[in-house]
Design a protein around this motif. Structure first.
Motif, mmCIF file in Angstrom:
data_model
loop_
_atom_site.group_PDB
_atom_site.id
_atom_site.type_symbol
_atom_site.label_atom_id
_atom_site.label_comp_id
_atom_site.label_asym_id
_atom_site.label_seq_id
_atom_site.Cartn_x
_atom_site.Cartn_y
_atom_site.Cartn_z
ATOM 1 N N HIS A 67 -0.878 -2.983 5.544
ATOM 2 C CA HIS A 67 0.232 -3.007 4.487
ATOM 3 C C HIS A 67 -0.001 -3.607 3.179
ATOM 4 C CE1 HIS A 67 2.950 -1.998 7.928
ATOM 5 N NE2 HIS A 67 2.153 -2.943 8.819
ATOM 6 N N TYR A 68 -1.102 -4.343 3.097
ATOM 7 C CA TYR A 68 -1.192 -4.847 1.709
ATOM 8 C C TYR A 68 -2.889 -4.938 1.598
ATOM 9 C CZ TYR A 68 3.478 -6.648 1.970
ATOM 10 O OH TYR A 68 5.113 -6.583 2.111
ATOM 11 N N ASP A 69 -3.243 -5.045 0.258
ATOM 12 C CA ASP A 69 -4.697 -5.233 -0.186
ATOM 13 C C ASP A 69 -5.056 -6.462 -0.183
ATOM 14 O OD1 ASP A 69 -5.053 -2.382 -0.488
ATOM 15 O OD2 ASP A 69 -4.362 -2.354 -2.567
ATOM 16 N N ASN A 70 -4.036 -7.322 -0.576
ATOM 17 C CA ASN A 70 -4.565 -8.575 -0.708
ATOM 18 C C ASN A 70 -3.000 -9.590 -0.771
ATOM 19 O OD1 ASN A 70 -3.419 -8.748 -3.550
ATOM 20 N ND2 ASN A 70 -5.404 -7.685 -4.099
ATOM 21 N N LYS A 74 0.896 -1.310 0.024
ATOM 22 C CA LYS A 74 -0.075 -0.052 0.122
ATOM 23 C C LYS A 74 0.945 1.403 0.107
ATOM 24 C CE LYS A 74 -4.434 -1.526 1.579
ATOM 25 N NZ LYS A 74 -5.311 -1.173 2.831
ATOM 26 N N ASN A 75 0.217 2.665 0.037
ATOM 27 C CA ASN A 75 1.129 3.646 -0.010
ATOM 28 C C ASN A 75 2.090 3.488 1.005
ATOM 29 O OD1 ASN A 75 -1.161 4.694 -1.735
ATOM 30 N ND2 ASN A 75 -1.936 5.511 0.181
ATOM 31 N N TYR A 116 -3.785 -5.874 6.277
ATOM 32 C CA TYR A 116 -4.716 -4.932 5.464
ATOM 33 C C TYR A 116 -4.056 -3.491 5.475
ATOM 34 C CZ TYR A 116 -7.567 -8.579 3.924
ATOM 35 O OH TYR A 116 -8.037 -9.699 3.430
ATOM 36 N N ASP A 171 -0.531 -8.977 -3.527
ATOM 37 C CA ASP A 171 0.392 -7.818 -3.363
ATOM 38 C C ASP A 171 1.405 -8.470 -2.676
ATOM 39 O OD1 ASP A 171 -1.209 -6.111 -4.528
ATOM 40 O OD2 ASP A 171 -2.093 -5.420 -2.723
#
Length: 84
Positions: A53-56, A2-3, A51, A59
């Motif tokens: 740190h990551y969307d799924n 993520k960002n 979630y 990722d």
């Protein structure tokens, strides 16, 4: 990932735990058989931390593959060129 978030020791530790858990689970079963709940148990994190740190899981896989390819390009390719 993520960002881009501030990279403090805690974040680095969590990202490392996530990647380690992914690599451990992928040795035991196919990618399609891994779910986020099981993954979080293995990484010893909560779903909300995952979630954050990551969307799924894809990722996570993509980040690991990017690191492997970067390592190959940075360290192995120059050695191969020298040997040829």
């Amino acid at each position: 990932m993520k960002n881009e978030r501030k990279t403090d020791r805690r974040t680095i530790f969590i990202i490392s735990a996530i990647k380690d858990a992914f690599l451990k689970l992928i040795e035991q079963k196919s990618y399609n058989q891994i779910n986020v709940a099981e993954f979080c148990r293995e990484a010893r994190i909560t779903r909300s931390t995952f979630y954050l740190h990551y969307d799924n899981l894809t990722d996570v896989l993509n980040e690991i593959l990017d690191e492997v390819l970067l390592f190959n390009k940075t360290y192995i390719e120059p050695v191969k060129a020298y040997l040829i």
